[in-house]
Design a protein around this motif. Structure first.
Motif, PDB file in Angstrom:
ATOM      1  N   CYS A  23       4.036  58.500 -82.961  1.00  0.00           N
ATOM      2  CA  CYS A  23       4.421  59.483 -81.953  1.00  0.00           C
ATOM      3  C   CYS A  23       5.658  60.240 -82.414  1.00  0.00           C
ATOM      4  O   CYS A  23       6.486  59.706 -83.155  1.00  0.00           O
ATOM      5  N   TYR A  33       5.639  69.260 -75.417  1.00  0.00           N
ATOM      6  CA  TYR A  33       4.353  68.914 -76.006  1.00  0.00           C
ATOM      7  C   TYR A  33       3.439  70.137 -76.028  1.00  0.00           C
ATOM      8  O   TYR A  33       2.687  70.338 -76.975  1.00  0.00           O
ATOM      9  N   HIS A  52      -2.211  63.375 -73.245  1.00  0.00           N
ATOM     10  CA  HIS A  52      -1.573  62.556 -74.282  1.00  0.00           C
ATOM     11  C   HIS A  52      -2.507  61.381 -74.570  1.00  0.00           C
ATOM     12  O   HIS A  52      -2.527  60.402 -73.833  1.00  0.00           O
ATOM     13  N   CYS A  54      -2.277  59.192 -76.767  1.00  0.00           N
ATOM     14  CA  CYS A  54      -1.487  58.003 -77.108  1.00  0.00           C
ATOM     15  C   CYS A  54      -0.885  57.371 -75.855  1.00  0.00           C
ATOM     16  O   CYS A  54      -0.364  56.262 -75.908  1.00  0.00           O
ATOM     17  N   CYS A  59       5.745  62.046 -76.181  1.00  0.00           N
ATOM     18  CA  CYS A  59       5.246  62.337 -77.527  1.00  0.00           C
ATOM     19  C   CYS A  59       4.908  63.826 -77.651  1.00  0.00           C
ATOM     20  O   CYS A  59       4.260  64.401 -76.788  1.00  0.00           O
ATOM     21  N   ASN A  61       3.660  64.933 -80.791  1.00  0.00           N
ATOM     22  CA  ASN A  61       2.813  65.008 -81.981  1.00  0.00           C
ATOM     23  C   ASN A  61       1.515  65.703 -81.580  1.00  0.00           C
ATOM     24  O   ASN A  61       0.750  65.178 -80.768  1.00  0.00           O
ATOM     25  N   HIS A  64      -1.729  63.906 -81.217  1.00  0.00           N
ATOM     26  CA  HIS A  64      -1.883  62.985 -80.099  1.00  0.00           C
ATOM     27  C   HIS A  64      -2.185  63.724 -78.805  1.00  0.00           C
ATOM     28  O   HIS A  64      -2.189  63.115 -77.738  1.00  0.00           O
TER      29      HIS A  64
END
Length: 69
Positions: A23, A33, A52, A54, A59, A61, A64
């Protein structure tokens, strides 16, 4: 989708990678995000929201994040 170096620098100053999960944790309060997804992947269709996958809400990323209805 090409970011200027200064924009990337600002982005990374606010992110802390978490090595165990992969993450990218956003360290300030904001909906980054969505910005990360748009910069690294592309626009989010208006009728969709980002999930998300994850399950880590901080996070940023883009790998993700998944657009869902």
């Amino acid at each position: 989708m090409g970011w200027q170096s200064s924009e990337q620098d600002r982005f990374w100053r606010k992110v802390e990678p978490e090595p165990m999960s992969g993450c990218w944790l956003w360290t300030v309060m904001r909906r980054a995000y969505r910005v990360a997804y748009q910069c690294f992947v592309g626009p989010v269709p208006h009728e969709l929201t980002l999930d998300h996958i994850c399950r880590v809400r901080s996070c940023v990323n883009p790998a993700h994040l998944e657009p869902v209805s």
